[in-house]
Design an enzyme around this catalytic site. Structure first.
Site, PDB file in Angstrom:
ATOM      1  N   GLY A  42       0.813  -1.207   0.000  1.00 34.32           N
ATOM      2  CA  GLY A  42       0.000   0.000   0.000  1.00 34.32           C
ATOM      3  C   GLY A  42       0.846   1.256   0.000  1.00 34.32           C
ATOM      4  O   GLY A  42       0.633   2.167  -0.809  1.00 34.32           O
ATOM      5  N   ALA A 251       9.242  -4.063  -5.589  1.00 37.01           N
ATOM      6  CA  ALA A 251       8.344  -2.912  -5.778  1.00 37.01           C
ATOM      7  C   ALA A 251       8.115  -2.538  -7.238  1.00 37.01           C
ATOM      8  O   ALA A 251       7.467  -1.529  -7.516  1.00 37.01           O
ATOM      9  CB  ALA A 251       8.817  -1.681  -4.999  1.00 37.01           C
ATOM     10  N   ALA A 252       8.589  -3.352  -8.182  1.00 41.08           N
ATOM     11  CA  ALA A 252       8.313  -3.046  -9.589  1.00 41.08           C
ATOM     12  C   ALA A 252       6.809  -3.090  -9.869  1.00 41.08           C
ATOM     13  O   ALA A 252       6.261  -2.209 -10.540  1.00 41.08           O
ATOM     14  CB  ALA A 252       9.054  -4.014 -10.496  1.00 41.08           C
ATOM     15  N   GLY A 253       6.145  -4.118  -9.354  1.00 42.97           N
ATOM     16  CA  GLY A 253       4.700  -4.213  -9.539  1.00 42.97           C
ATOM     17  C   GLY A 253       3.960  -3.073  -8.863  1.00 42.97           C
ATOM     18  O   GLY A 253       2.984  -2.532  -9.415  1.00 42.97           O
ATOM     19  N   ASP A 254       4.413  -2.677  -7.671  1.00 42.68           N
ATOM     20  CA  ASP A 254       3.782  -1.561  -6.972  1.00 42.68           C
ATOM     21  C   ASP A 254       3.967  -0.263  -7.742  1.00 42.68           C
ATOM     22  O   ASP A 254       3.077   0.587  -7.779  1.00 42.68           O
ATOM     23  CB  ASP A 254       4.381  -1.414  -5.572  1.00 42.68           C
TER      24      ASP A 254
END
Length: 306
Positions: A42, A251-254
């Protein structure tokens, strides 16, 4: 400024170890380095929204510990509205133990801590943050009843609803799908949701079709170096990834989810929003860490310029 994007989800402190490779069961490896980095799906997505051009508010929980103070301070430094970040007494903040190998692959174990205290009533009490939001983003690192309430309330308010089903271990409740405008799983999450072994654009299309038939309007399956597979009302499209030298995929997807939400909130068409999101994710894997790897909008626009 009134937040155009509201992210409802987790805040974790990431405990990051780098090692030559991932250990086998029962094996002890000598690591190369250790750092603590603000994270949580988040919070990462909220930082991505802020850096990529849209006002954003965060709804979540931290513990009354040093990590909680650091996590809140980090979001405030990004000009993120933290009026919805609650401190839970007597409970530790969430943590993620992340092991990254020399091939930039990672293995992650999370401990929910205060994230487990985010309840539907907590979100309901913060309804003012949702009332004027254009986009609401959720993940699965907080209690599922809270996710369901958030999806349903966002749909009632006419927001664009994005769900990143991470971490997914099984299919979602069937009635959730109609509440979601954009479902954005990675390969393993798409497999957990559909039972399809996703390892290519072709298999991603099979999984995406099953999810669209379940009621989702758009499915965007992220495929790492193979790009993304997007299926929606207008058809299906495979978009190759930007060619970069990966250092750390954390955190690439985030970054992709947050970049996509930010661009939609700024009024960009979904196709252009996804292009920006892919460029942002590509830049993020060239840097180490979770939130430290998320690029600024100007850097992304330079990558996108021919």
């Amino acid at each position: 400024m009134q937040a155009k994007v509201v992210v409802i989800g987790s805040l974790n402190m990431d405990l990051v170890i780098r090692a030559p490779r991932l250990p086998r069961p029962g094996e002890t490896l000598v690591g190369e380095s250790f750092v603590t980095v603000p994270g949580g799906k988040g919070a990462n997505q909220a930082v991505a929204v802020a850096r990529l051009g849209s006002p954003v508010a965060m709804i979540g929980c931290v513990g009354d510990d040093a990590y909680g103070e650091q996590l809140r301070a980090g979001l405030l430094d990004e000009a993120i509205d933290c009026s919805g970040v609650q401190t839970v007494k007597g409970i530790n903040s969430g943590i993620a133990s992340i092991l990254v190998d020399d091939h930039s692959q990672n293995a992650i174990v999370i401990v929910a801590g205060a994230n487990g205290q985010l309840s539907p009533a907590s979100v309901q009490a913060l309804d003012a943050l949702l009332l004027d939001a254009q986009v609401v983003v959720c993940q699965l690192e907080v209690p599922l009843p809270t996710v369901e309430y958030s999806l349903r309330r966002a749909r009632e308010l006419g927001c664009t609803v994005i769900l990143n089903p991470a971490p997914a271990e099984a299919p979602l409740p069937a009635h959730w799908y109609a509440l979601v405008d954009y479902l954005i799983p990675n390969e393993s999450e798409a497999r957990a949701l559909t039972g399809v072994a996703v390892d290519s654009p072709g298999t991603a299309q099979i999984a995406a079709r099953a999810l669209c038939e379940a009621g989702v309007q758009n499915v965007i399956v992220t495929l790492g170096s193979q790009g993304v597979l997007w299926m929606g009302p207008d058809g299906v499209e495979h978009r190759p990834a930007y060619a970069v030298q990966a250092v750390d995929t954390t955190a690439a997807g985030d970054t992709l989810v947050g970049g996509f939400a930010a661009a939609l909130a700024r009024g960009q068409a979904p196709g252009e929003a996804l292009r920006l999101a892919q460029a942002a994710a590509a830049l993020s894997v060239t840097r180490q860490g979770a939130q430290p790897s998320i690029p600024m909008l100007a850097d992304v626009e330079r990558l996108m310029t021919p």
